[in-house]
Design an enzyme around this catalytic site. Sequence first.
Site, PDB file in Angstrom:
ATOM      1  N   LYS A 374       0.844  -1.203   0.000  1.00 50.52           N
ATOM      2  CA  LYS A 374       0.000   0.000   0.000  1.00 50.52           C
ATOM      3  C   LYS A 374       0.876   1.248   0.000  1.00 50.52           C
ATOM      4  CE  LYS A 374      -0.277  -0.455   5.008  1.00 50.52           C
ATOM      5  NZ  LYS A 374      -1.135  -0.685   6.162  1.00 50.52           N
ATOM      6  N   ARG A 468     -10.194   0.082  15.491  1.00 46.68           N
ATOM      7  CA  ARG A 468     -10.110   0.827  14.227  1.00 46.68           C
ATOM      8  C   ARG A 468     -11.117   0.148  13.305  1.00 46.68           C
ATOM      9  NH1 ARG A 468      -4.426   1.197  10.934  1.00 46.68           N
ATOM     10  NH2 ARG A 468      -4.943  -0.985  10.569  1.00 46.68           N
ATOM     11  N   HIS A 496      -5.921  -7.133  13.590  1.00 46.34           N
ATOM     12  CA  HIS A 496      -4.665  -6.382  13.541  1.00 46.34           C
ATOM     13  C   HIS A 496      -4.241  -6.052  14.967  1.00 46.34           C
ATOM     14  CE1 HIS A 496      -1.618  -4.218  11.382  1.00 46.34           C
ATOM     15  NE2 HIS A 496      -1.965  -3.035  11.849  1.00 46.34           N
ATOM     16  N   ARG A 555       0.989 -10.253   7.055  1.00 47.51           N
ATOM     17  CA  ARG A 555       0.875  -9.053   6.208  1.00 47.51           C
ATOM     18  C   ARG A 555       2.036  -8.114   6.484  1.00 47.51           C
ATOM     19  NH1 ARG A 555      -4.061  -9.357   9.125  1.00 47.51           N
ATOM     20  NH2 ARG A 555      -3.286  -7.544  10.253  1.00 47.51           N
ATOM     21  N   TYR A 601      13.616  30.969   1.667  1.00 51.27           N
ATOM     22  CA  TYR A 601      12.395  31.662   2.099  1.00 51.27           C
ATOM     23  C   TYR A 601      12.559  32.220   3.505  1.00 51.27           C
ATOM     24  CZ  TYR A 601       9.823  29.902  -1.908  1.00 51.27           C
ATOM     25  OH  TYR A 601       9.385  29.663  -3.169  1.00 51.27           O
ATOM     26  N   CYS A 647      12.434  23.971   0.413  1.00 54.69           N
ATOM     27  CA  CYS A 647      11.456  24.495  -0.546  1.00 54.69           C
ATOM     28  C   CYS A 647      10.701  23.327  -1.181  1.00 54.69           C
ATOM     29  CB  CYS A 647      12.143  25.277  -1.651  1.00 54.69           C
ATOM     30  SG  CYS A 647      13.377  26.443  -1.086  1.00 54.69           S
ATOM     31  N   ASP A 649      10.763  22.398  -4.322  1.00 52.04           N
ATOM     32  CA  ASP A 649      11.546  21.656  -5.317  1.00 52.04           C
ATOM     33  C   ASP A 649      13.041  21.688  -5.054  1.00 52.04           C
ATOM     34  OD1 ASP A 649       9.031  21.620  -6.675  1.00 52.04           O
ATOM     35  OD2 ASP A 649       9.495  23.653  -7.346  1.00 52.04           O
TER      36      ASP A 649
END
Length: 707
Positions: A374, A468, A496, A555, A601, A647, A649
């Site tokens: 996942k 949950r 779980h 799992r 920044y 930042c 990027d």
Amino acid sequence: MGNPPRYGGLDAFKVIAALLVVAIHTSPLTTYSPDGDFLLTRSLARVAVPFFFMVTGQFVLGKVLQGRRPFSALWRQVKKILLLYLVAVVLYLPVGLYAGHYQGLSPLSALRLLLFDGTFYHLWYFPACATGLLLVYLLGRVLRGRGLLAVTGLLYLIGLFGDSYYGLTAALPPLAAAYEAGFQVFSYTRNGLFMAPLFLLLGARLGSRPPAGRPAVNGLGLLLSLVLMTGEAFTLRHFALQRHDSMYLLLPVVMVFLYRLLLAWSPQAPAFCRPVSTWVYILHPAMIVVIRGAAEAVGLTAVLVDNSLVHYLAVCLLSFLAAAVIAWALARLRPPRPTRGRAWIQLDQDALAHNVSALRSLLPPGCQLMPAVKANAYGHGALPIARALAAQGISAFCVACLEEGIQLRKGGIRGEILILGYTPPSQVPLLRRYKLTQTAVDFSHAVQLSQAGKSLPVHLAVDTGMHRLGEPCHHLEEIVQIFTMKHLRVEGIFTHLCTADSPSPADRAYVQRQVQAFQQLLEELKNRGIPLPKVHLQASHGLLNYPDISGDYARVGIALYGLLSTQQDWNAAAPPLRPVLSLHARVAAVKSLPAGAGAGYGLAFVAQRPTQVAVLTIGYGDGLPRSLTGGEVLLGGRRAPIIGRICMDQTLVDVTDLPAVQPGDEAILIGSAGQETITAYDLARQTDTITNEILSQLGTRLERILS
Ligand SMILES: *Cc1c(COP(=O)(O)O)cnc(C)c1O
């Protein structure tokens, strides 16, 4: 990380093989010596086509046969071969029509032509390649090792007696009749059934091992076997036994020596060798036609056609020119994807394989891994990871949601895919279309899923204390009822654990309580006569810390990627794991700041001394936590501190103490270089979270590279 093997020898020989194929179709030496021409084109040049089969076998079939790639990888290549065939068929249709090849063709023989012989004399290679690949793959599902080699060898032998040994077959009328029946379907036995499989398999086998035998031995073997094969060819010709002359008894022996030599040889072959040889193969018969036409038009037939050597050279020249133009044009149409350009993730396949076997060694009997892939395989890249796992024999996966399951299926992942989270009942058709298994997250979800009115495989989540997802485990009546719902096929039941990562006595006691509650529920179901489906309750920390808890699946997520959530290892007996992922970027620019200047920044960094700042090509838009100020990166194997605000990027680092740093240099944000290592634990600690979050945030903009 080792350098990828180079295939310069194979690439260079592709050009030679293409020249040999043209020779077969133009007989360059006939003007001077028919025997010499027979030697060149009917004996020596017969290595060309098997060589092409072997290369295809190595790169298309090898890993699939070993189970390291799924069938879909093979199928993609088969489709490519068929596409090329289609293009060639269209290209040669007018030539074939002009030459009267298809006169009086019934639909059935047209089909035969398309499946076996190809629509022009050289095009048989493509259907043969596709057929051979599929045949060897299918045989490989029931046979291994020598058995597979023996069967493809036997097919070759059958082919041999329909090819250059047909004279012997013809002496036995019943056998000859069987062959003649075969020739109603295919014109030659040098095809995908009899000739291609052996060479495809040999290529797959030889190519998957380090080059064997010393070059001198292979060279001598090649020389000797070529001499013998030539003797064989001339003998067969002498007794007029050849129906066709593509297959010799000694050809496979020649090919093994030749291929071993080529694998061990690594000249610098230019990249265009590969596509050019394919296009020379496809185009040269058309060039023969062109040259004949042109020679007639300008009255040069005596030189350009009648002299076999000049003719050959002219066909080669024109074919290579045309092939180069096509290869160049196609390369322009499909520009190469940038690789390791800006910022990327490198995936260590060996580490993944190591973790799989380490975790498998912990599994109780009868339990399989069901890796959690996942959140884009915890940021690693769902498809590359799932494919690598499938190649290691993993056949069950779990994901968080429908989209993730569909992505895996579209990427060719087979086996069970369990969606652990909620999916709205309106999506049941998609679950069914992609053959996904849905979790019933509680009783009311189960009711809704069943009401969708179509049979659906589900695993039932049970809440044993995490509070949950899951139907509370003491709701026995509801749970029993889910098993009887009309449209649900309950194939699994799971819970779980929520404190399995903690060594504190209270948390350990809680694990025991959850496990007991789950066991008790299973007992009660059994007592009600309900046959138990697959049972699972382990995730990474549970498996590592409580390896005795049994189940059908474990799992595992984070541990598979070589990490725990935090750097604690209270079960010292657990096997060591190796991180799979490293994170890389580049230096975009290096700046000199005077003391007192600010950067980034808010000018959050202020230089206390004259400072060199390197700008890295990665930022929070790639998943680097913005709160990682105070972190470090590796440049040239040394540490450099991150400064100012990260930042979207870019990220700034102080490289005043690393004067050698230049634009284009590689920076490592997670991983090792020289003596230094930065781990996902370091980033997690500095940003007050767990490794799971650090990794799963890594964005789709990052390229994923398997190594
Ligand atoms: C994510 C998840 C897992 C995998 O957990 P790890 O701790 O990463 O091994 C297992 N089961 C469920 C229900 C999950 O949501």
